[in-house]
Design a protein around this motif. Structure first.
Motif, PDB file in Angstrom:
ATOM      1  N   ALA A 523       0.771  -1.269  -0.154  1.00  0.00           N
ATOM      2  CA  ALA A 523      -0.109  -0.024  -0.043  1.00  0.00           C
ATOM      3  C   ALA A 523       0.946   1.189  -0.019  1.00  0.00           C
ATOM      4  O   ALA A 523       0.709   2.258  -0.904  1.00  0.00           O
ATOM      5  CB  ALA A 523      -0.919  -0.107   1.229  1.00  0.00           C
ATOM      6  N   TRP A 524       1.753   1.220   0.952  1.00  0.00           N
ATOM      7  CA  TRP A 524       2.755   2.466   1.050  1.00  0.00           C
ATOM      8  C   TRP A 524       3.567   2.764  -0.414  1.00  0.00           C
ATOM      9  O   TRP A 524       3.526   3.866  -0.893  1.00  0.00           O
ATOM     10  CB  TRP A 524       3.891   2.282   2.065  1.00  0.00           C
ATOM     11  N   ARG A 525       3.951   1.678  -1.075  1.00  0.00           N
ATOM     12  CA  ARG A 525       4.554   1.778  -2.349  1.00  0.00           C
ATOM     13  C   ARG A 525       3.499   2.318  -3.208  1.00  0.00           C
ATOM     14  O   ARG A 525       3.990   3.317  -3.853  1.00  0.00           O
ATOM     15  CB  ARG A 525       4.947   0.440  -2.979  1.00  0.00           C
ATOM     16  N   ARG A 526       2.394   1.908  -3.494  1.00  0.00           N
ATOM     17  CA  ARG A 526       1.467   2.537  -4.321  1.00  0.00           C
ATOM     18  C   ARG A 526       1.161   4.069  -4.044  1.00  0.00           C
ATOM     19  O   ARG A 526       0.888   4.837  -4.813  1.00  0.00           O
ATOM     20  CB  ARG A 526       0.299   1.746  -4.713  1.00  0.00           C
ATOM     21  N   MET A 527       0.988   4.021  -2.710  1.00  0.00           N
ATOM     22  CA  MET A 527       0.766   5.614  -2.198  1.00  0.00           C
ATOM     23  C   MET A 527       1.502   6.626  -2.585  1.00  0.00           C
ATOM     24  O   MET A 527       1.432   7.636  -3.024  1.00  0.00           O
ATOM     25  CB  MET A 527       0.342   5.564  -0.583  1.00  0.00           C
ATOM     26  N   LEU A 528       2.829   6.209  -2.331  1.00  0.00           N
ATOM     27  CA  LEU A 528       3.989   6.960  -2.721  1.00  0.00           C
ATOM     28  C   LEU A 528       3.956   7.227  -4.361  1.00  0.00           C
ATOM     29  O   LEU A 528       4.332   8.369  -4.812  1.00  0.00           O
ATOM     30  CB  LEU A 528       5.294   6.504  -2.305  1.00  0.00           C
TER      31      LEU A 528
END
Lengths: 693, 693
Positions: A523-528
């Motif tokens: 999730a963090w990967r895509r959010m960034l």
């Protein structure tokens, strides 16, 4: 030494008349403050702002924010005068479909508009974030330069209204601005004592400047009514703005006493001129007073236009000087740092940054908030542009970049937090709304990546700022922990129920509720990676299982970035039932799957961390995960059912929570409220029976 | 003259130890401020509050609000000491399922809890509403009594924390409190300089008392650290509270410098003691310091209990005195006024009040906001308990009771508004959040009926207070106008899209979006009848048709109170398609019905002003309106689709709006965004085709 020519005065008066013309033509709008703020806005754009209308994105420019967005004409007229591409025809099509001049200024729509404003308070509150990003960038890239000598130095100018000063979000952000000693923030407060309900005496009699002094601001008063007559003493205002600019240790506010709608013959100083056209007679009267032809509209003397457009040449010169300073900075600065600046400025990621993304071992239960904190800390060394903090819940939100200093004046070093003017850990205090507004300001004014943290329940306090981030299409990141009744004993005031649905309803905001630690990382990967709209991650307080990815039928967590995916497919045939879960309830779906499969019902578990991301997938992919033919479906989420019928259909069942929580340990609550694996299994049986009846 | 006995001190110390015991037992909670606030809370309950534990609902009582709800033990211990029915066993079951002592104080759950607190800022903000209701009631029923002599006189005492003082809603409400000169409001601010992120220096360094002076408050500082030692000088605090009580022209705030967790041996003055148990050793150390047996828990000397319970006798005496004063008031007051008081106090309506409810003639288009204003004004003479106002949008929200005076000190009479201390028109300024919190305070502390008005979009600013009204089950009324893209040129910052879904998601809040003027009247009727939860009415800016009730197949508007009803049934056979609309879109359904029936498709139009009210109907009634067998359905609403799948089912179609609006005239927007009668008719055809394929 301050020179104010007849042409300057004519330009200001022209802007008043044009504002009134524009509103008159469309029949609605806000002429009053566009008229009375004309001298102040003109002074800023023509004499104070360092800006280059030919390059609205110039990194070295000063920023201007019009917090009372309803007086958009105040800004549009200066953009017209300065030469940003807003022309007379745009004034003539004010508030019309598709025009460059919508009712309120829109970021990304009209060149020169630094942020969307209109919801009162947001502009002034986010301007504090503009100042944060400036200080952080300077500290990252040019920390040793003397004050005022760095290409990373610039100022933020704000015009604010009575409404902005009354809104709570402004109070929160202004307290922080004073605390942070933001010396490059200059606010002109349009103290006109009139709002929509007429005289502000009905509700607003506090001493605003005394309040701002209490926040630690530099305050000044410029009273154009002080002689008993109304005299627009622009020189006096200019001198106050200069004082404010020279005060570099505090933010500055100048209370400018104006008369709304001046010099409209009969409607000045009334609530009536705030948001209504003047009417034929009053408009003619205005034009006569100012020496314009009452029979003509949308007129501007060529000489005046030429005069005001000179700002372009001055801007180009300033830009050229800045270019030289910037080139010198590039020369004197280590190549690595320059490259980092360029990379961040382009919004790109460093090579190999994803190697730092952690994977979490199965078998060890971990709260998703803890996983989130670990992901942030794993990525932080790779991404110096990433920073953030919490609204006084750092330890609970797991938002702290460990070892980094706090973004604070050094004198505010405490036992727990070491401060640095360019620090990386943000402390918002118990001010969730300002936290969101400030992050909006940071990411609107820079390519830095910033996040704020609080409990999910307190997203309610942040909604106007969240919505504005979505409307502007900026990548604000929200970290929301303690995401359900799973927080336990703190009880119903702290237990989110409707917040997930309410946030999912906001257009262009992605809400992600990961099921386990590895979904958190993805999730963090895509959010960034997302840079054109905001995202919010919703995290548990309590531990949840870390699923054994690639084993026992569990799919890769990388699929989480598709929003919904088959976490664990039926093991005994084509699926007859689909169990859809999010976050901490996915484990219940997995348990229920075992129960149903033990009964011979092939069952699929779909993890749906983000409805928005799933919606963005191709129809083929969605059909693959949720085949139309499988109508026996259950959705399980410890939150409002609203929105889930869409995914489970007429024969589906919901294991959700449509009432407030209670104060007890979380296991009791899940059990008492019927959010259990057995309930999910039973719902699956019921739904299957429905498909067969 | 101030006497503080050993028993008093022992009682205070006992409350500290009991608080620590309670948290230790359950393993979570907030002992720190329960310990350090013990003397202040004891002083208020034992020496200042006029209260009678045997009658927690006594109208003449002083009110106490604990704004930092997390320190619920501060309150529970005083309720225990005073004899409200909270006993030792309840302390032993702190935060446990079903206990009298939940994590945060819950209104209606524990006797003596005046309002639910926990979301920071709400308590202090709503306390302002408590003071409003007191002043209005006194003005209505005993205006001529000398100050301090009326049975309608009482005070509101508040304990507030650093968090409360940082939240924007408090700033908004405190500015209003100063403006309103609320002399019966006494706030003790627990200035302990510690919050969850430890030393408040990281984010909160403003001069709070200077800010409150700027708001017009009376301010005092009591610094128990001033000697260099920590000395709990209760006499000094008592004296400050007395000063505050004597200041009747301004609200008062006393900044009380405490040390959180005092006298815990090693954890006092740290963020660590804020929200965690002390631990065995620290707890033993605390007990030793205070002279308690470290091996015993939940102990209270009988003599101490007897001493503190004496408050009951004092309360009974005060109550008896008040009863006499109240009887005297009944004697000296016109019978009609006494009867009116009794009626309002019982929450009943006057006979025949519904005769005043207007009906609106068909054929004349009227915005529902205008209809709402007419309904309010028609009912106002019948219902003196009804009052309200707007957050600076009175003219737009149509919330003003015409001819009534404004609730303001007389000196704030303006050209537009005549002020009276007990006036009936509220002016919140541009402070939507405080508006909602203040109305919460009014309706929690009295049986007056109050409403606040703003644009629907700004319900986002009010959400924490809205949620709290739902959680408390109090009848706050929200008037939300400008309910969609139908507001036109003000553009996307002002056009609600997701607000309807987001509000409908809140448990126990009824959202009503009437289709025409007569539905507005019926909605107001039912909203007023509802007294155990909040309601919000959602109104158009633009004109909509007033349907010809009882003619042309249009049903009676009285059915609106059922939430959903057949507005106009199929004219040519059993319905094959159902078109469900709300608010201004119902007219599109009616137009589409004509189109479909012209094609030979029998079509029913259902008006669904309130999903919540419809959900509350019997299954039989719901089946009557939306027969299961009719699967061709369309829902039309110029707002987010979220939630509508439930009503239209798998084969239904939606004519909704899942993106932000734009700045243009509203007819263009409806057309551009495809919210048209033709789109509804086409959706009906599509849905019908789906049922046949």
């Amino acid at each position: 030494e301050f020179v104010w020519t007849e042409q300057d005065q004519r330009a200001v008066d022209s802007s008043r008349v044009l504002a009134a013309d524009a509103v008159e033509k469309i029949g609605s709008g806000h002429p009053g403050t566009a008229m009375s703020l004309a001298p102040a806005a003109y002074l800023l754009f023509q004499r104070h702002l360092r800006h280059d209308p030919s390059d609205p994105d110039w990194a070295g420019r000063d920023r201007f924010i019009l917090s009372p967005g309803h007086t958009s004409l105040t800004l549009y007229l200066q953009l017209f005068f300065s030469g940003y591409g807003v022309e007379m025809k745009d004034l003539e099509s004010l508030r019309a479909s598709g025009s460059l001049t919508p009712g309120h200024p829109e970021y990304g729509h009209t060149p020169g508009v630094e942020m969307t404003t209109g919801p009162l308070g947001q502009g002034l509150a986010s301007s504090v974030g503009f100042a944060y990003s400036q200080r952080r960038l300077r500290g990252m890239f040019d920390a040793d330069a003397q004050a005022g000598t760095s290409p990373f130095d610039h100022r933020i100018y704000v015009i604010a209204s009575d409404g902005d000063l009354q809104e709570g979000v402004t109070s929160e952000a202004s307290s922080l601005a004073g605390h942070q000693q933001l010396g490059n923030l200059v606010v002109i407060y349009d103290d006109n004592k009139i709002s929509i309900e007429d005289d502000t005496d009905v509700a607003f009699t506090e001493d605003v400047l005394a309040r701002y002094e209490a926040y630690g601001w530099h305050t000044q008063r410029v009273d154009w009514t002080k002689t008993g007559q109304y005299v627009e003493d622009v020189a006096e205002l200019d001198s106050a703005v200069r004082n404010a600019e020279q005060e570099t240790g505090k933010p500055s506010i100048i209370a400018l006493r104006t008369i709304i709608g001046f010099p409209s013959p009969t409607k000045q100083n009334t609530g009536g001129i705030h948001g209504s056209k003047l009417g034929t007679e009053e408009l003619a009267g205005l034009k006569e007073i100012l020496g314009f032809d009452p029979d003509q509209s949308f007129m501007l003397d060529d000489a005046v236009l030429a005069h005001v457009r000179e700002v372009g040449a001055r801007g180009a010169k300033a830009h050229a000087e800045w270019d030289a300073a910037f080139a010198a900075w590039r020369e004197r600065t280590p190549a690595e740092l320059v490259a980092q600046y360029d990379r961040i400025n382009r919004g790109e990621f460093p090579d190999g940054w994803l190697n730092a993304l952690p994977t979490f071992e199965a078998g060890k239960d971990k709260s998703t908030r803890q996983a989130s904190g670990e992901v942030i800390n794993a990525l932080a060394p790779e991404l110096p542009e990433l920073w953030g903090g919490s609204a006084d819940l750092a330890g609970s939100n797991n938002t702290t970049i460990e070892g980094a200093k706090s973004f604070n004046p050094v004198e505010f070093t405490t036992k727990s937090w070491k401060a640095d003017l360019a620090g990386r850990v943000l402390h918002f205090g118990i001010r969730e709304h300002a936290a969101a507004a400030i992050v909006n300001g940071i990411v609107t004014s820079s390519t830095l990546r910033a996040y704020s943290g609080t409990f999910l329940i307190f997203s309610d306090y942040q909604r106007p700022a969240i919505r504005l981030s979505a409307l502007m299409g900026i990548p604000s990141i929200y970290v929301w922990t303690h995401d359900s009744i799973g927080l336990g004993e703190d009880g119903p005031t702290h237990q989110p129920v409707e917040q997930l649905a309410a946030l999912r309803a906001i257009p262009k905001l992605d809400v992600i509720r990961p099921a386990d630690a590895n979904e958190v990382a993805q999730a963090w990967r895509r959010m960034l990676e997302i840079q054109d709209h905001p995202t919010g991650i919703v995290l548990t307080r309590q531990n949840v299982p870390t699923f054994p990815r690639g084993e026992d039928g569990f799919a890769s967590a990388e699929l989480a970035s598709r929003g919904g995916y088959t976490l664990k497919d039926a093991s005994n045939g084509a699926p007859e039932v689909i169990l859809i879960g999010t976050g901490s309830e996915v484990q219940l779906a997995v348990e229920a799957q075992s129960a149903l499969e033990a009964e011979g019902v092939p069952t699929r578990v779909v993890s749906m961390p983000s409805v928005e991301w799933f919606r963005d997938q191709s129809a083929e992919y969605r059909e693959l995960v949720l085949p139309r033919a499988v109508r026996a479906r259950v959705a399980v989420e410890a939150a409002s059912s609203q929105g889930w019928h869409e995914w489970v259909g007429d024969l589906g069942r919901l294991v959700t929570l449509d009432h407030f929580g209670a104060s007890a340990d979380y296991k009791t609550l899940y059990s008492d409220f019927g959010i259990t694996a057995e309930a999910v299994a039973q719902a699956g049986r019921d739904s299957l029976a429905a498909t067969r009846s």
